[in-house]
Each structure stands twice: as C-alpha cells, then as structure tokens.
Design a protein around this motif. Structure first.
Motif, PDB file in Angstrom:
ATOM      1  N   ARG A 158       0.845  -1.194   0.000  1.00 24.22           N
ATOM      2  CA  ARG A 158       0.000   0.000   0.000  1.00 24.22           C
ATOM      3  C   ARG A 158       0.875   1.237   0.000  1.00 24.22           C
ATOM      4  O   ARG A 158       1.955   1.250   0.588  1.00 24.22           O
ATOM      5  CB  ARG A 158      -0.884   0.013   1.247  1.00 24.22           C
ATOM      6  CG  ARG A 158      -1.863  -1.140   1.290  1.00 24.22           C
ATOM      7  CD  ARG A 158      -2.718  -1.119   2.535  1.00 24.22           C
ATOM      8  NE  ARG A 158      -3.445   0.143   2.593  1.00 24.22           N
ATOM      9  CZ  ARG A 158      -3.734   0.762   3.735  1.00 24.22           C
ATOM     10  NH1 ARG A 158      -3.347   0.258   4.882  1.00 24.22           N
ATOM     11  NH2 ARG A 158      -4.405   1.901   3.719  1.00 24.22           N
TER      12      ARG A 158
ATOM     13  N   GLU B 101      -3.497   0.703  -3.469  1.00 23.90           N
ATOM     14  CA  GLU B 101      -3.245  -0.688  -3.112  1.00 23.90           C
ATOM     15  C   GLU B 101      -2.834  -1.463  -4.348  1.00 23.90           C
ATOM     16  O   GLU B 101      -2.875  -0.936  -5.472  1.00 23.90           O
ATOM     17  CB  GLU B 101      -4.497  -1.293  -2.493  1.00 23.90           C
ATOM     18  CG  GLU B 101      -4.929  -0.593  -1.215  1.00 23.90           C
ATOM     19  CD  GLU B 101      -6.151  -1.208  -0.588  1.00 23.90           C
ATOM     20  OE1 GLU B 101      -6.768  -2.102  -1.212  1.00 23.90           O
ATOM     21  OE2 GLU B 101      -6.507  -0.801   0.524  1.00 23.90           O
ATOM     22  N   GLU B 102      -2.459  -2.708  -4.149  1.00 25.47           N
ATOM     23  CA  GLU B 102      -2.035  -3.568  -5.249  1.00 25.47           C
ATOM     24  C   GLU B 102      -3.013  -3.484  -6.421  1.00 25.47           C
ATOM     25  O   GLU B 102      -4.217  -3.598  -6.252  1.00 25.47           O
ATOM     26  CB  GLU B 102      -1.953  -5.013  -4.758  1.00 25.47           C
ATOM     27  CG  GLU B 102      -1.445  -5.979  -5.792  1.00 25.47           C
ATOM     28  CD  GLU B 102      -1.294  -7.377  -5.237  1.00 25.47           C
ATOM     29  OE1 GLU B 102      -1.563  -8.326  -5.984  1.00 25.47           O
ATOM     30  OE2 GLU B 102      -0.909  -7.520  -4.064  1.00 25.47           O
TER      31      GLU B 102
ATOM     32  N   CYS C  77       6.235  -2.055   0.192  1.00 29.41           N
ATOM     33  CA  CYS C  77       5.484  -1.677  -1.004  1.00 29.41           C
ATOM     34  C   CYS C  77       6.415  -1.780  -2.208  1.00 29.41           C
ATOM     35  O   CYS C  77       7.540  -1.273  -2.171  1.00 29.41           O
ATOM     36  CB  CYS C  77       4.949  -0.254  -0.870  1.00 29.41           C
ATOM     37  SG  CYS C  77       4.034   0.307  -2.325  1.00 29.41           S
TER      38      CYS C  77
ATOM     39  N   ASP D 286      -5.132   6.560  -1.151  1.00 30.08           N
ATOM     40  CA  ASP D 286      -4.592   5.326  -0.605  1.00 30.08           C
ATOM     41  C   ASP D 286      -4.587   4.290  -1.718  1.00 30.08           C
ATOM     42  O   ASP D 286      -5.645   3.785  -2.110  1.00 30.08           O
ATOM     43  CB  ASP D 286      -5.420   4.853   0.593  1.00 30.08           C
ATOM     44  CG  ASP D 286      -5.172   5.711   1.820  1.00 30.08           C
ATOM     45  OD1 ASP D 286      -3.994   6.046   2.062  1.00 30.08           O
ATOM     46  OD2 ASP D 286      -6.137   6.044   2.524  1.00 30.08           O
TER      47      ASP D 286
ATOM     48  N   GLY E 168       1.267   0.803   4.683  1.00 29.25           N
ATOM     49  CA  GLY E 168       0.960  -0.557   5.109  1.00 29.25           C
ATOM     50  C   GLY E 168       1.990  -1.104   6.078  1.00 29.25           C
ATOM     51  O   GLY E 168       2.904  -0.405   6.512  1.00 29.25           O
TER      52      GLY E 168
END
Length: 72
Positions: free
Chosen positions: A25, A38-39, A61, A36, A57
């Motif tokens: 993240r 994310e993958e 990352c 934010d 996270g």
C-alpha cells in the motif's frame, strides 16, 4: 519499507508521473488530495502539482514508476 516515504514536504517539478502498485500500500498526497493506493492501483498526474508519498501498510510496497521530465 513500512513507514518509509519521500519525506514530510511535498515536491514538484516539470513533467508527468505514472505509478503502478505491484504489492503493498502507498499513501499519496497530490495537491490537496490524499489517495490510498493498493495492489493493482495506478496514478497519473502532472508533476507540477506538489506531491509526496509514504508506505501506509505493514509490508514492503513494491511499485513501478515512470517519470517523464520536460526540459525547462
């Protein structure tokens, strides 16, 4: 690494940036907005907008970035 980032002060430069999150993240500050990521998420923006980032996270990352600078 978790908690790592570009520092507390945003930076800007000429050009365009494109980022893609492969794993983990990333919190991204872009002007007055916060994203934010994310993958599987991606972001594209004019790099003249002040920006900074931090790993949001608890795992490393991994991301891919393309930075296209424009000459002055």
């Amino acid at each position: 690494q978790p908690g790592a980032g570009s520092g507390p002060m945003p930076h800007a430069h000429r050009g365009v940036e494109v980022g893609y999150i492969l794993r983990g993240r990333l919190r991204y500050w872009l002007g007055d907005e916060v994203y934010d990521l994310e993958e599987g998420d991606s972001i594209t923006y004019e790099a003249t907008i002040p920006h900074r980032y931090a790993n949001a996270g608890d795992e490393t990352c991994v991301s891919l970035w393309v930075v296209a600078h424009q000459p002055f």
